[in-house]
Scaffold this active site. Structure first.
Site, short mmCIF file in Angstrom:
data_model
loop_
_atom_site.label_atom_id
_atom_site.label_comp_id
_atom_site.label_asym_id
_atom_site.label_seq_id
_atom_site.Cartn_x
_atom_site.Cartn_y
_atom_site.Cartn_z
N GLU A 182 0.81 -1.22 0.00
CA GLU A 182 0.00 0.00 0.00
C GLU A 182 0.84 1.26 0.00
OE1 GLU A 182 -0.39 -2.59 1.92
OE2 GLU A 182 -2.26 -3.44 1.10
N HIS A 204 -11.19 -5.36 8.37
CA HIS A 204 -11.83 -5.05 7.09
C HIS A 204 -12.96 -4.03 7.24
CE1 HIS A 204 -9.76 -8.73 5.92
NE2 HIS A 204 -10.09 -8.53 4.66
#
Ligand SMILES: Cc1ncc(C[n+]2csc(CCOP(=O)(O)OP(=O)(O)O)c2C)c(N)n1
Lengths: 374, 336
Positions: free
Chosen positions: B70, B139
Site C-alpha cells: 500500500e 476489514h
C-alpha cells in the site's frame, strides 16, 4: 566488479549448494528436494529418521482433514469464511514441526495448518474461524499469535520477539510466515534487514504459493527466486520444495539450529501452490484456468510421502487407515467441544481494549447494556 | 475532452458498485491520462468488482494490478500525479490504508504547499470502508477522521449510486488529492436510476435527505440509511427530522448544517467510527462554535465504541449504530 550475470535470477546452481548453507551460500534457483514427486528418494541417507518421517506424515494428514472438513462445515453454516491451505501441508508442517512450544509462531490467516502443527488446539482453531472470541484466547503453553489479517505487518514483531529471547539468554527462536504477495510489502524488507543487522534468531518462511488472490507471482515481482532476496540483507536464503515435507523440515530444522546457536536469521522460500480458492468464498475461475493449476495436484505433498513410507514399510495400508480414523475422531471430538463454547455477550466488544477500562469505556459498557436490555 | 455539464438524458438502474464502475469507465474513456491500479483491480476486477471489465476494455497499461504494497501504491501514485497523470488508486480495504499512512501524512497533502503550487496532485484513492457485512478483522474500519485530519487532502463518502458516480467523477477531475471511501454495506444494497453518461456532483455540497423542523441529523456514507430509518420512526411520533448527508467531509458544507440547526435547534451526529476523536466530534464542535445560540439541547453523537471493530459475527451489530440507537438520541434531544 561482479558481472551482472552473477547476480541474475537465471543462474542455476545445483541443489548441492545447500550443503554450503551454514556458510551463507547464495540461494539456488532449483528448490532443494529430498523426495521426488513420485515418492522416490535419490539419496536415502539424507532423509530424517523414520519416526520423524511418520510424524510429519501424521501432521499433514491431520491438517488436511481440518481443511477438508472445514469446507463441509462452511457449506453447512458451521464454520465462517476461512482461507484453505490444501496442497501447502508440506510447507506448513515441515516448517512448524521444526519448532518447540517455547518458540514463537507468527502465522497469517493462511497458516491454520502451521498453528495446528505446533499445537494450537483444533477446537480453538475452529472457534477462531467461527469468528468467536474463544478462538482468540491462545493457550498459555504456546507462543502462537492469532492469525494475522493485515499482510506483512507482523514481520517486524517476529524480529522483536526473537531479539527479546536472545537478550533474555534463551535459545528460543521466532518464526514468521508470509506469502509471495506479502513479500512485496515494505515491512517484509525492513524486517529482514533488521534481523540481519541485529542477528536476531528469526526464521522467515515465505510460502510462495503462486498467487496473491488474483495476482500471480510474475505480476507481483520480476524476481523468480524470492529466496535470493536474502542476499540483499546479508542473511542466508534457501529455496526449498514446499511440497516435499522432508526437505522443508530439514532445511527449517537447520535454520532453527543456526538461530539457536546464535548464527542469526534465515529466509526460507517454500515453493508450493494454492490448490483451492483464496478463501472458501472466492471464485478462482475469474483469474486462473485449469492450465494454471495443471500438474500441481500430482505434486501433492501427502501422496508423495505416503508412497515413500509404504515402500519403506514405515507405514502400511492398515496403519494408515487406523491413523485416518484416529484423526477423524480427534476432529469430531474437538468440533463437539467447540460447539459448547457460548456465543459472546454484546458488551464483550469492549473487553480487552485496555488493562483497566477507561471512564469512556465504562460508560460505553453501561450504554450497551441499556441498549440490549430493551 | 470538455468539462461541460451536458444534462444526461437516459438513465439505468444501478447498484452503487455498478455506478462506481460506470464512473471509472467514463473517466478512463474521457481522459487518456487517467490510470487505475491497485491489488486485484485488473484481471479480477476488484474484490467487490468495482473495476470489473475495465482492464479488458482499457488495456493492461491503463488498468493494472500492482504488487501488494500500500505504501508504494500511494507513493507511486503520488509520483504519477506529479508527472502529470491522473492516478486512481484502490486500497483494497480502508483498514489496509495504514501501511501507506507515511506517504499520506508526509507527502500526499503537502506537494502543492511545499512547491508553492508548482505541482498539484490530482490523485484519487478509493477504498471500501465500514461494517455491517461480517468481514474479518480490520476489514470494517472507518478511518475517515485520520484522513480528514491530514491537511491538503479531501475526503468524500457517497451514500447513493447517483452520488457515488457524480462525486467520483468530480473527485477524479479535482486538482487535489481526494480520498473516496465507499461503504461496503451500500455496494449492492441500494439500487436506483442513475443518469447515464458524464455528470458531476460538486465536492463540498451536502444533501438534505429528509426535511424536518425539529431535529437535525448530520451523517454520511453507511449511516445515512440508518439515520433515515430513525427519522421515519420519529415521524411516526410526530417528530420532524432533517437528515443531512454531508457527502464530503473535507471540504465540509457547514452552511447547510448550520442553516438546518438554526431551524431545528437540535443536532444529532451519526457515524460508525470509534467515538473518541472521530469526525462526529469535528461536526459537533463546528455546530457548537457557530450555532450555540440556536441550540435548545446538547449535541448528541451516535457512534461506534472506543474498541477495535469486532469481527465476531454474533455481536458485530452491537458496535455499528442502528436505527434504534439513532431514534433514541433523537428522542433524547427532543425531551431535553
Ligand atoms: C496490508 C494488507 N493489504 C491487503 C490485504 C488484502 N489481502 C488479503 S489476502 C491478499 C493476498 C495475499 O497474498 P499472499 O501474500 O501471496 O498470501 P496468500 O493469500 O497467497 O497465502 C490481500 C491483497 C490485507 N489483508 N492486508
Amino acid at each position: 566488479m561482479t558481472k551482472l550475470s552473477a547476480i541474475s535470477n537465471t543462474a542455476a546452481p545445483t541443489p548441492d549448494a545447500l550443503t554450503d548453507f551454514p556458510r551463507h551460500a547464495p540461494a539456488t534457483d532449483i528448490p532443494f528436494q529430498l523426495l521426488a514427486p513420485d515418492g522416490t528418494a535419490p539419496n536415502p541417507d539424507a532423509l530424517p529418521d523414520p519416526q520423524i518421517r511418520l510424524s510429519l506424515y501424521r501432521h499433514m494428514r491431520r491438517i488436511r482433514h481440518f481443511d477438508e472438513r472445514g469446507w463441509v462445515l462452511y457449506r453447512t453454516g458451521r464454520l465462517g469464511v476461512f482461507p484453505p491451505f490444501k496442497g501447502m501441508e508440506g510447507s506448513q508442517v515441515g516448517t512448524a514441526a521444526a519448532l518447540t512450544s517455547d518458540d514463537w509462531l507468527f502465522p497469517t490467516y493462511r497458516d491454520t495448518g502451521a498453528a495446528l502443527t505446533l499445537g494450537l488446539p483444533i477446537a480453538r482453531t475452529l472457534a477462531y474461524w467461527r469468528t468467536s472470541p474463544h478462538g482468540w484466547h491462545m493457550p498459555e503453553h504456546l507462543k502462537v499469535l492469532p492469525f494475522y489479517i493485515p499482510i506483512a505487518t507482523q514481520y517486524p514483531h517476529a524480529v522483536g520477539a526473537a531479539l527479546a529471547e536472545q537478550r533474555k539468554g534463551t535459545k528460543n527462536v521466532a518464526m514468521a510466515y508470509i506469502g509471495d504477495g506479502g513479500s512485496s510489502e515494505g515491512d517484509f524488507h525492513e524486517a529482514l534487514n533488521f534481523a540481519g543487522a541485529l542477528n536476531a534468531p528469526c526464521i522467515f518462511i515465505l510460502q510462495n504459493n503462486g498467487w496473491a488472490i488474483s495476482v500471480p507471482t510474475r505480476t507481483q515481482t520480476r524476481a523468480v527466486n524470492l529466496a535470493r532476496r536474502a542476499d540483499g540483507y546479508g542473511i542466508p536464503g534457501v529455496r526449498v520444495d514446499g511440497n516435499d515435507v522432508l526437505a522443508t523440515y530439514q532445511v527449517t530444522a537447520e535454520a532453527v539450529a543456526r538461530a539457536r546457536a546464535g548464527q542469526g536469521p534465515t529466509l526460507i522460500e517454500t515453493v508450493t501452490y494454492r490448490i483451492a480458492a483464496h478463501t472458501v468464498a472466492d471464485d478462482p475461475t475469474r483469474y486462473r484456468t485449469d492450465a494454471d493449476t495443471a500438474g500441481w495436484a500430482e505434486k501433492d505433498p501427502i501422496t508423495r510421502l505416503r508412497v515413500h513410507l509404504l515402500a519403506e514399510g514405515i507405514l502400511t495400508e492398515d496403519s494408515d487407515a487406523a491413523l485416518l480414523k484416529e484423526i477423524a475422531e480427534e476432529f469430531e471430538a474437538a468440533l463437539n467441544e467447540a460447539d459448547t463454547y457460548p456465543e459472546p455477550e454484546p458488551a464483550e466488544i469492549l473487553d480487552h481494549v485496555f488493562a483497566e477500562p477507561t471512564p469512556q469505556l465504562v460508560a460505553q459498557r453501561a450504554e450497551i447494556l441499556r441498549e440490549v436490555g430493551e | 475532452m470538455t468539462a461541460t455539464q451536458t444534462p444526461p438524458t437516459a438513465s439505468t438502474t444501478r447498484t452503487m458498485v455498478a455506478a462506481i464502475n460506470d464512473a471509472l469507465a467514463i473517466a478512463l474513456e474521457r481522459d487518456p491520462t487517467t490510470y487505475l491500479f491497485g491489488e486485484d483491480v485488473g484481471v479480477m476486477g476488484g474484490v467487490f468488482r468495482a473495476s470489473d471489465g475495465l482492464q479488458a476494455r482499457f488495456g493492461t497499461d491503463r488498468v493494472f494490478d500492482t504488487p501488494l504494497a500500500e505504501a508504494s501504491i500511494v507513493g507511486m501514485g503520488i509520483g504519477m500525479g506529479l508527472a502529470g497523470l491522473r492516478p486512481i488508486a484502490e486500497i483494497q480495504f480502508a483498514g489496509f490504508m495504514y501501511p501507506a499512512l507515511d506517504q499520506i501524512l508526509s507527502h500526499l497533502g503537502r506537494y502543492r504547499h511545499r512547491t508553492r503550487s508548482r505541482y498539484s496532485l490530482p490523485m484519487v484513492i478509493r477504498a471500501p470502508y465500514g461494517g455491517g457485512v461480517h468481514t474479518p478483522e480490520q476489514h470494517a474500519d472507518s478511518p475517515e477522521a485520520i484522513l480528514a485530519h491530514v491537511p491538503g487532502v479531501k475526503v468524500v463518502i457517497p451514500s447513493t449510486p447517483t452520488d457515488a458516480k457524480g462525486l467520483l467523477l468530480a473527485a477524479i477531475e479535482d486538482p487535489d488529492p481526494v480520498f473516496f471511501l465507499e461503504a461496503i454495506k451500500l455496494y449492492r444494497s441500494n439500487k436506483e436510476s442513475v443518469p447515464d453518461g458524464h455528470y458531476t456532483v460538486p465536492l463540498g455540497k451536502a444533501r438534505i435527505v429528509t426535511e424536518g423542523s425539529d431535529v437535525t441529523v448530520v451523517t454520511y456514507g453507511g449511516m445515512v440509511e440508518v439515520s433515515v430509518k430513525a427519522a421515519e420512526a420519529a415521524r411516526a411520533h410526530g417528530i420532524g427530522v432533517e437528515v443531512i448527508d454531508l457527502r464530503t467531509l473535507v471540504p465540509m458544507d457547514l452552511e447547510t448544517v448550520l442553516n438546518s440547526v438554526a431551524k431545528t435547534g437540535r443536532a444529532v451526529v451519526v457515524t460508525e467510527a470509534p467515538r473518541t476523536g472521530g469526525f462526529h466530534s469535528e461536526i459537533s464542535a463546528n455546530i457548537a462554535e457557530h450555532a450555540i445560540d440556536s441550540l435548545r439541547a446538547p449535541i448528541l453523537r451516535v457512534t461506534g465504541y472506543d474498541a477495535p471493530y469486532p469481527p465476531f459475527t454474533a455481536i458485530e451489530d452491537v458496535y455499528r449504530p442502528n436505527a434504534v440507537r439513532v431514534a433514541r438520541a433523537i428522542r433524547t434531544v427532543m425531551g431535553y
